[in-house]
Motif scaffolding. Sequence first.
Motif, PDB file in Angstrom:
ATOM      1  N   LYS A 190      79.656  67.200  88.861  1.00  0.00           N
ATOM      2  CA  LYS A 190      80.528  68.108  88.122  1.00  0.00           C
ATOM      3  C   LYS A 190      80.749  69.282  89.305  1.00  0.00           C
ATOM      4  O   LYS A 190      82.012  69.833  89.300  1.00  0.00           O
ATOM      5  N   ILE A 222      84.562  70.315  90.091  1.00  0.00           N
ATOM      6  CA  ILE A 222      85.165  71.559  90.021  1.00  0.00           C
ATOM      7  C   ILE A 222      85.545  72.189  91.365  1.00  0.00           C
ATOM      8  O   ILE A 222      86.273  73.117  91.309  1.00  0.00           O
ATOM      9  N   PHE A 249      91.744  76.227  83.343  1.00  0.00           N
ATOM     10  CA  PHE A 249      90.853  75.561  83.870  1.00  0.00           C
ATOM     11  C   PHE A 249      89.552  76.425  84.199  1.00  0.00           C
ATOM     12  O   PHE A 249      88.471  76.088  83.997  1.00  0.00           O
ATOM     13  N   LEU A 291      87.798  77.130  81.075  1.00  0.00           N
ATOM     14  CA  LEU A 291      87.170  76.138  80.336  1.00  0.00           C
ATOM     15  C   LEU A 291      86.301  75.370  81.078  1.00  0.00           C
ATOM     16  O   LEU A 291      85.171  74.648  80.459  1.00  0.00           O
ATOM     17  N   CYS A 292      86.049  75.405  82.320  1.00  0.00           N
ATOM     18  CA  CYS A 292      85.211  74.504  83.295  1.00  0.00           C
ATOM     19  C   CYS A 292      84.435  75.198  84.037  1.00  0.00           C
ATOM     20  O   CYS A 292      83.379  74.569  84.368  1.00  0.00           O
TER      21      CYS A 292
END
Length: 475
Positions: A271, A275, A453, A456-457
């Motif tokens: 992740k 990211i 983005f 949400l992330c």
Amino acid sequence: MEREQLKLQTEDVYEKKENNKNTKRQFCGAIFMSLLAFSYGCTCGWTSSAIVILQSNDTPLITGPINSEQAGWIGSSIGIGGFVANFFFGWLSERVGRKVSLYCVVIPQILSWIFIYTARTPIYLIIARILGGTAGGGMLAIVPTFIAEIADDHVRGILGSLVILFCNTGLFFAYVCGGFFDYYTNPWMMLPFPIAFIILFLKFPDSPISLMKRKRYDEAEESIIFYKSMRTYSKQTKQLLEDEIQKLQSDDDNAEKPSLESIYKSRASRKAILIGIGLMALNQYTGGFALITFTSSIFKESGSNLSLTASSIIVAVIQIFGALTATFLVEKAGRKLMMSVSSFGMMTGLGVLATYSLFKSQGVDLSNYNIVPLLSFSFMIFVGNLGVLTLPFMIVNEIAPAKIRGLASTICMSFCWFFVFTAVNYFPSLMDSLGMHGAVYIFAFNSLIGGLFVLLCIPETKGKSAEEIMRIMEK
């Protein structure tokens, strides 16, 4: 009794003052190293005025004025050098140390200005920009790490922010020189800064961690004493020194060599990398660096009523102010909030600039609104420096697990340099084919996607420990 206690307290306070981990040398070292960041900022800002000259009939090139494709290559080839340097200097600094590697960074930086001065064809300038990108990539791979390794905890954030601040100040200096000095004088204005680093940093040792990794323990001890301004005869200082060395040895012994396999097996690592790559795309495809590279050309196309020099200088000052504001707000407002505000703010500024350019291309009389390009561009640069242009690199280091942090940074920076090359290389061609409004609308749309983005992330890391961040990343 009270007199004896007071005497003991006074002696204790005096000894603490005497043996306080003085940060003066840490500040000096960070400032001297940041001269390379200043020089890289000059490299980034040089194109703003130079491209306008190179595209005019007053070009110094014997091949005549350059076209949009050549301008794109001259602007973007900095990314080629940065991509290569990201790997090479990261490897070199582990083999020969941070200090020697920084002195190697100076070589391509000086050569780049020499190539610019002697350039007679576009290929000379492309080589110069590759060399400048090599120096910039090396600087970004080494200087932040070097500063982090010598800085005390309570000044690490301030010293770390000097790199971006000096980059932006170098950009400002390049804009000023480009506006007030001729093409051939500019390289000579930039050369003193890497040379000054060579002279000023001579007496500064390598970082303790770098020396410890290469099993040079006596030099590591001397480095700790130097950067913390210790007095070796003090009992308290000797204990502090022993604690520092023991900590470094423990970190070195427990260091686990990261690998791509270790990233694949860890959800948090995967992740963090994904990211990080998304943040690097946001950093470049919102157009911040591309627009800075061609600042004068953009104001020329937009029909601003201010001179190109004045407009560029105002933008550079605002960029410095934005970076300083981000430094003060990031621990109060939080990373996610600042990145969101920055992304949607850039979308707004870019949208206004694109709309103004669209109306102008359709023949609408905008003579009473000539200040709009400067205002919208300046707003975009300011909000960009609040987050999108400054914080992605910090966030990557915060969300990546400690054991793969160096590898994660290398991977993400490699993508960043690739994005630099593509964004800057194709920007002049996009302006030719879609008009300035079309190219800027694409950047505005990317800013919108980037803002979503972030919402949400991206996890919020403000005030959270490394363990708390890792628990969030494992979900």
